[in-house]
Design a protein around this motif. Structure first.
Motif, short mmCIF file in Angstrom:
data_model
loop_
_atom_site.label_atom_id
_atom_site.label_comp_id
_atom_site.label_asym_id
_atom_site.label_seq_id
_atom_site.Cartn_x
_atom_site.Cartn_y
_atom_site.Cartn_z
N LEU A 72 0.96 -1.17 0.05
CA LEU A 72 -0.04 0.19 0.18
C LEU A 72 0.86 1.23 0.07
CD1 LEU A 72 -2.77 1.54 0.45
CD2 LEU A 72 -2.60 1.28 2.62
N PHE A 73 0.71 1.97 -1.14
CA PHE A 73 1.59 3.35 -1.27
C PHE A 73 0.55 4.27 -1.14
CE2 PHE A 73 4.05 -0.11 -3.20
CZ PHE A 73 5.28 -0.18 -2.32
N GLN A 74 1.13 5.47 -0.70
CA GLN A 74 0.42 6.74 -0.78
C GLN A 74 1.61 7.93 -0.92
OE1 GLN A 74 -1.27 8.74 2.49
NE2 GLN A 74 -2.73 9.68 1.25
N ASP A 75 1.21 8.96 -1.82
CA ASP A 75 1.98 9.97 -2.13
C ASP A 75 1.23 11.25 -1.94
OD1 ASP A 75 4.40 11.21 -2.63
OD2 ASP A 75 3.74 11.86 -4.64
N VAL A 76 1.84 12.14 -1.22
CA VAL A 76 0.88 13.58 -1.09
C VAL A 76 2.05 14.76 -1.82
CG1 VAL A 76 0.21 15.30 0.43
CG2 VAL A 76 -0.03 12.83 0.80
N SER A 77 1.46 15.30 -2.81
CA SER A 77 2.02 16.63 -3.18
C SER A 77 1.09 17.76 -3.38
CB SER A 77 2.28 16.12 -4.80
OG SER A 77 2.95 17.28 -5.42
N THR A 78 1.54 18.97 -2.79
CA THR A 78 0.87 19.89 -2.52
C THR A 78 1.54 21.01 -3.19
OG1 THR A 78 1.79 20.44 -0.26
CG2 THR A 78 0.02 19.21 -0.48
N PHE A 79 0.61 22.28 -3.57
CA PHE A 79 0.99 23.67 -3.89
C PHE A 79 0.35 24.46 -2.94
CE2 PHE A 79 0.57 27.40 -6.31
CZ PHE A 79 2.05 27.62 -6.74
N MET A 80 1.00 24.77 -2.07
CA MET A 80 0.59 25.75 -0.71
C MET A 80 1.65 26.43 -0.16
SD MET A 80 -0.72 22.58 1.72
CE MET A 80 0.51 21.98 2.94
N ASP A 81 1.16 27.32 0.72
CA ASP A 81 2.19 28.17 1.41
C ASP A 81 2.73 27.44 2.60
OD1 ASP A 81 3.39 30.01 3.06
OD2 ASP A 81 1.93 31.67 2.80
N PRO A 82 4.14 27.36 2.19
CA PRO A 82 4.87 26.36 3.29
C PRO A 82 5.02 26.86 4.50
CG PRO A 82 6.37 27.22 1.78
CD PRO A 82 4.84 27.71 1.39
N ILE A 83 4.80 28.30 4.67
CA ILE A 83 4.79 29.05 5.98
C ILE A 83 3.53 29.04 6.94
CG2 ILE A 83 5.52 31.06 7.20
CD1 ILE A 83 7.80 29.68 5.65
N LYS A 84 2.36 29.25 6.02
CA LYS A 84 1.13 29.27 6.89
C LYS A 84 0.36 27.85 6.87
CE LYS A 84 0.91 34.14 5.87
NZ LYS A 84 0.01 34.92 4.86
N ASP A 85 0.38 27.18 5.93
CA ASP A 85 -0.27 25.94 5.77
C ASP A 85 0.30 24.86 6.18
OD1 ASP A 85 -2.34 27.46 4.69
OD2 ASP A 85 -1.47 27.28 2.48
N LEU A 86 -0.11 23.80 6.43
CA LEU A 86 0.50 22.45 6.69
C LEU A 86 -0.20 21.26 6.31
CD1 LEU A 86 -0.54 20.73 9.43
CD2 LEU A 86 0.19 22.87 10.56
N VAL A 87 0.49 20.04 5.94
CA VAL A 87 0.13 18.96 5.87
C VAL A 87 0.74 17.86 6.43
CG1 VAL A 87 1.64 18.50 3.76
CG2 VAL A 87 -0.49 17.25 3.83
N THR A 88 -0.10 16.92 7.15
CA THR A 88 0.64 15.72 7.86
C THR A 88 -0.13 14.48 7.53
OG1 THR A 88 1.31 14.98 9.93
CG2 THR A 88 -0.78 16.13 9.94
N THR A 89 0.57 13.45 7.69
CA THR A 89 0.32 12.05 7.11
C THR A 89 0.67 11.14 8.32
OG1 THR A 89 0.33 12.48 4.85
CG2 THR A 89 0.19 10.16 5.54
N VAL A 90 -0.37 10.49 9.00
CA VAL A 90 -0.28 9.41 10.03
C VAL A 90 -0.27 8.17 9.50
CG1 VAL A 90 -1.15 8.55 11.99
CG2 VAL A 90 -1.14 11.07 11.71
#
Length: 107
Positions: A71-89
């Motif tokens: 099972l593989f998952q990849d996350v790619s984002t285009f957002m403000d790296p200072i204000k926004d955040l993404v996290t994966t558990v």
């Protein structure tokens, strides 16, 4: 850094919700997967709202049976790296893989 503290808080909430729904499961039931995903996502969003942070939250949840498959998952984002955040558990037991990704976008 504030966002690192917020990331840790978000990760803690996600882990608690995954444990609530999946820790006691002894068999994989495909008919329960939608209910598990809905419950984890719903409960996470409810608790994120209680944080009173200026974010819009997006939660994705993937649950898969562990039976020798990958099972593989990849996350790619285009957002403000200072204000926004993404996290994966990532969470697993003998029966299941669960991956929850949370996007917190500043309002």
């Amino acid at each position: 850094m504030q966002s690192e503290l917020e990331k840790k808080t978000i990760d803690k909430i996600v882990k608690e919700k995954i444990e609530k729904f999946l820790a006691e499961e002894k068999t994989f039931r495909s008919d329960k997967v939608k209910r598990w995903c809905d419950g984890i996502s719903r409960d996470c969003l409810r608790d994120f709202g209680k944080l009173q942070k200026p974010y819009k939250f997006i939660v994705t949840c993937i649950i898969n049976q562990r039976c020798g498959n990958a099972l593989f998952q990849d996350v790619s984002t285009f957002m403000d790296p200072i204000k926004d955040l993404v996290t994966t558990v990532y969470w697993k037991n003998d029966l299941l893989h669960c991956i929850v990704t949370v996007y917190a976008l500043i309002v």
